[in-house]
Scaffold this active site. Structure first.
Site, PDB file in Angstrom:
ATOM      1  N   GLU A 115      45.969  40.707  48.912  1.00  0.00           N
ATOM      2  CA  GLU A 115      45.955  41.109  47.290  1.00  0.00           C
ATOM      3  C   GLU A 115      44.485  41.816  47.442  1.00  0.00           C
ATOM      4  OE1 GLU A 115      48.121  39.838  44.521  1.00  0.00           O
ATOM      5  OE2 GLU A 115      50.195  39.991  45.220  1.00  0.00           O
ATOM      6  N   HIS A 243      45.975  45.983  35.069  1.00  0.00           N
ATOM      7  CA  HIS A 243      46.380  45.973  36.104  1.00  0.00           C
ATOM      8  C   HIS A 243      46.124  47.574  36.467  1.00  0.00           C
ATOM      9  CE1 HIS A 243      48.664  45.957  39.904  1.00  0.00           C
ATOM     10  NE2 HIS A 243      48.959  44.875  39.820  1.00  0.00           N
ATOM     11  N   ARG A 290      40.507  44.494  40.973  1.00  0.00           N
ATOM     12  CA  ARG A 290      40.632  44.671  39.848  1.00  0.00           C
ATOM     13  C   ARG A 290      40.301  44.959  38.961  1.00  0.00           C
ATOM     14  NH1 ARG A 290      46.204  40.585  38.060  1.00  0.00           N
ATOM     15  NH2 ARG A 290      47.509  41.192  40.475  1.00  0.00           N
ATOM     16  N   HIS A 351      47.175  43.636  30.578  1.00  0.00           N
ATOM     17  CA  HIS A 351      48.177  42.976  31.805  1.00  0.00           C
ATOM     18  C   HIS A 351      48.002  41.239  31.699  1.00  0.00           C
ATOM     19  CE1 HIS A 351      49.849  41.665  35.269  1.00  0.00           C
ATOM     20  NE2 HIS A 351      49.726  40.690  36.103  1.00  0.00           N
ATOM     21  N   ARG A 386      40.209  38.036  36.592  1.00  0.00           N
ATOM     22  CA  ARG A 386      41.059  37.267  37.559  1.00  0.00           C
ATOM     23  C   ARG A 386      41.361  37.760  38.964  1.00  0.00           C
ATOM     24  NH1 ARG A 386      46.021  37.054  38.354  1.00  0.00           N
ATOM     25  NH2 ARG A 386      46.941  38.772  36.896  1.00  0.00           N
TER      26      ARG A 386
END
Length: 531
Positions: A115, A243, A290, A351, A386
């Site tokens: 990811e 997100h 992100r 998110h 994160r």
């Protein structure tokens, strides 16, 4: 009621603690409280997976540590990052031992995904419902334990501290101690007190502070709100992760998450013109962290005047896509979109909260006998942003660490006596629920408009003024009406809004998830904002 260990929240963090304590101390009583059904948690909605160094031939602790530090943009606590990364694989193996199943390749090896922000394939997953599978396995073990009492549909109103014994408690009080909680039993509609020798907060996130969020309706920041009212320390609340790719479907709440693993498998973000735009923002393109991807999408939407961009999966292998992402495939089909034929409309949604209740390396908060882990805690792992799939890992590692530390301390902690019953004298039933529901809509609207992906000083100032008014009105309502979950959640969300805005005003730079157009450059402000 009395219990040795009180766990508030039944996600992976709280269940890890409860199960380990049950196995190690069968003579101790453990109570797990949740305000909804046992499995209605943020964990349940986690799609992508759990990160961990599994393929040691190609991956290493050093690589995972470095990826986490880069994503955190200078604010991670390196010691905590090393703890989580190095202890993580053992916690995952324990979870597998509990019965959790992760996808495997044809040769029987675990199918590792990749990811955004990860330099290697290290994400273990169960199709696109990893959190649900982890929750299922843990709940089955917990429910079979003889000394764990699961209490559903009980809403925790407040922590009990010296304040309730008549003592003055301020931020400067060094020995604030938690003795338990007051809870609203949603079946009897009465407020009870539960005394505990040790209390663990595992209350999840606060996405419901925003109009558009991937979080379930229960994610109302209750743990953070309670600790702040009890004069505990809260940290880094300005770092709210959006997100990048929630399914764009106006009016649907919560927003359906399109996991980052889709981009990890080759999905491409495109704008209104069909252009693959991420290469203009970062050399890692669609697999950038992100914060970068969310800001890029926000920029493209504003440039084109659209409310979404597209995720292009049409070039991906259909059988592989359906096998890996069956939930996403079915959801898209249900709204008339075939991902193999049409691009998926996506937009950022609130998110994850990277900040929260400040803890040390053992999950201890600034309040004695009170621990916190999972999304409600600020452990130092995430910093300003994160890294994808580090959240479930952190929850398990700190669930274990809270267990290890509190188990060694429990025998020296007595139950507190003399705690008064809840006093509802002078309150009446609320005459109009619109006073609560409309205030919630106002809060979500102002947070989304003024304190979203991109901020500036004027927006933050306006948000604070409106929050002050909402706070005043809601506190007046709280003082005169009987407690309800809706009112308590509104109070907590207003507190969350205040903490996000106040921390954002203190950070005079742009870093990670906090981007302020009046302070676009990073400064030497390598410090955490503690409130």
């Amino acid at each position: 009621m009395q219990t040795d260990f009180l766990v508030i929240g039944s996600g992976i963090a709280g269940l890890t603690f409860a199960l380990k304590m049950s196995e190690a101390h069968p003579d101790k009583k453990i109570m797990v409280i949740t305000k909804a059904a046992s499995d209605e948690t943020n964990t349940k909605y986690a799609q992508g997976g759990v990160a961990g160094v599994w393929d040691e031939a190609n991956d290493s602790f050093e690589k995972h540590i470095e990826d986490t530090l880069i994503a955190g943009d200078g604010l991670c606590n390196r010691e905590i990052v090393e703890i989580v990364v190095k202890e993580g694989p053992e916690r995952i193996r324990e979870l597998i031992g509990y019965g959790a199943e992760f996808d495997k390749t044809e040769n029987g090896e675990y199918a590792l995904g990749r990811e955004g922000g990860h330099s290697e394939h290290r994400i273990l997953h169960h199709k696109d419902v990893t959190g649900r599978e982890m929750e299922r396995a843990m709940l089955a073990k917990v429910q079979a334990a003889g000394n764990i009492e699961m209490v559903n549909h009980c809403y925790v109103v407040d922590l009990i501290t010296q304040h309730h014994l008549g003592f003055l408690v301020t931020k400067a009080t060094h020995d604030i101690t938690c003795y338990g909680v007051y809870v609203l039993n949603l079946r009897t509609n009465k407020i009870d007190k539960i005394l505990a020798r040790i209390t663990l907060l595992a209350t999840g996130g606060c996405g419901q502070a925003y109009r558009t969020t991937t979080n379930p309706r229960i994610a109302t920041g209750d743990g953070v709100g309670m600790v702040y009212r009890a004069k505990g320390r809260i940290e880094n609340m300005e770092f709210i992760q959006f997100h990048p790719t929630a399914l764009y479907k106006p009016g649907e709440s919560p927003s359906f998450l399109i996991t980052e693993a889709v981009r990890g498998d080759g999905g491409i973000l495109r704008n209104k013109k069909g252009e693959a735009f991420m290469e203009r923002y970062d050399h890692r393109k669609d697999l950038a962290p992100r914060d970068i991807v969310a800001r890029a999408i926000d920029s493209e939407m504003k440039l084109a005047g659209t409310e979404h961009v597209y995720l292009d999966c049409r070039h991906m292998d259909k059988d592989k896509f359906i096998h890996h992402f069956p939930n996403i495939y079915e959801k898209c089909l249900s709204i008339g979109i075939d991902p193999m034929e049409q691009m998926i409309p996506v937009a950022p949604a609130a998110h994850y909260s990277c900040g929260g209740i400040k803890t040390d390396e053992w999950g201890r908060t600034s309040i004695q006998h009170l621990y916190a882990c999972g999304e409600c805690a600020s452990t130092g792992l995430h910093g300003a942003n994160r890294l994808a799939s580090n959240s479930l890992l952190e929850a398990m590692v700190f669930g274990h660490r809270c267990f290890a530390d509190s188990a060694a301390r429990i025998d020296g902690i007595p139950f507190q006596t003399g705690i008064p019953d809840w006093n509802a004298k002078g309150t009446t039933d609320p005459k109009e629920m619109i006073l609560i529901t409309q205030s919630l809509k106002e809060l979500q609207q102002l947070m989304s408009d003024y304190v979203g992906i991109v901020r500036n000083d004027v927006r933050l100032q306006r948000a604070m003024k409106r929050l002050d008014l909402l706070h005043t009105e809601t506190e007046e309502l709280y003082e005169t009406t009987k407690v309800s979950p809706q009112l308590c959640e509104l109070r907590n969300l207003i507190t969350i809004g205040y903490l996000i805005v106040k921390a954002a005003q203190f950070r005079r730079e742009s870093r990670g998830l906090h981007f302020n157009t009046d302070h676009p450059a990073k400064s030497d402000q390598l410090q955490n904002i503690v409130l």
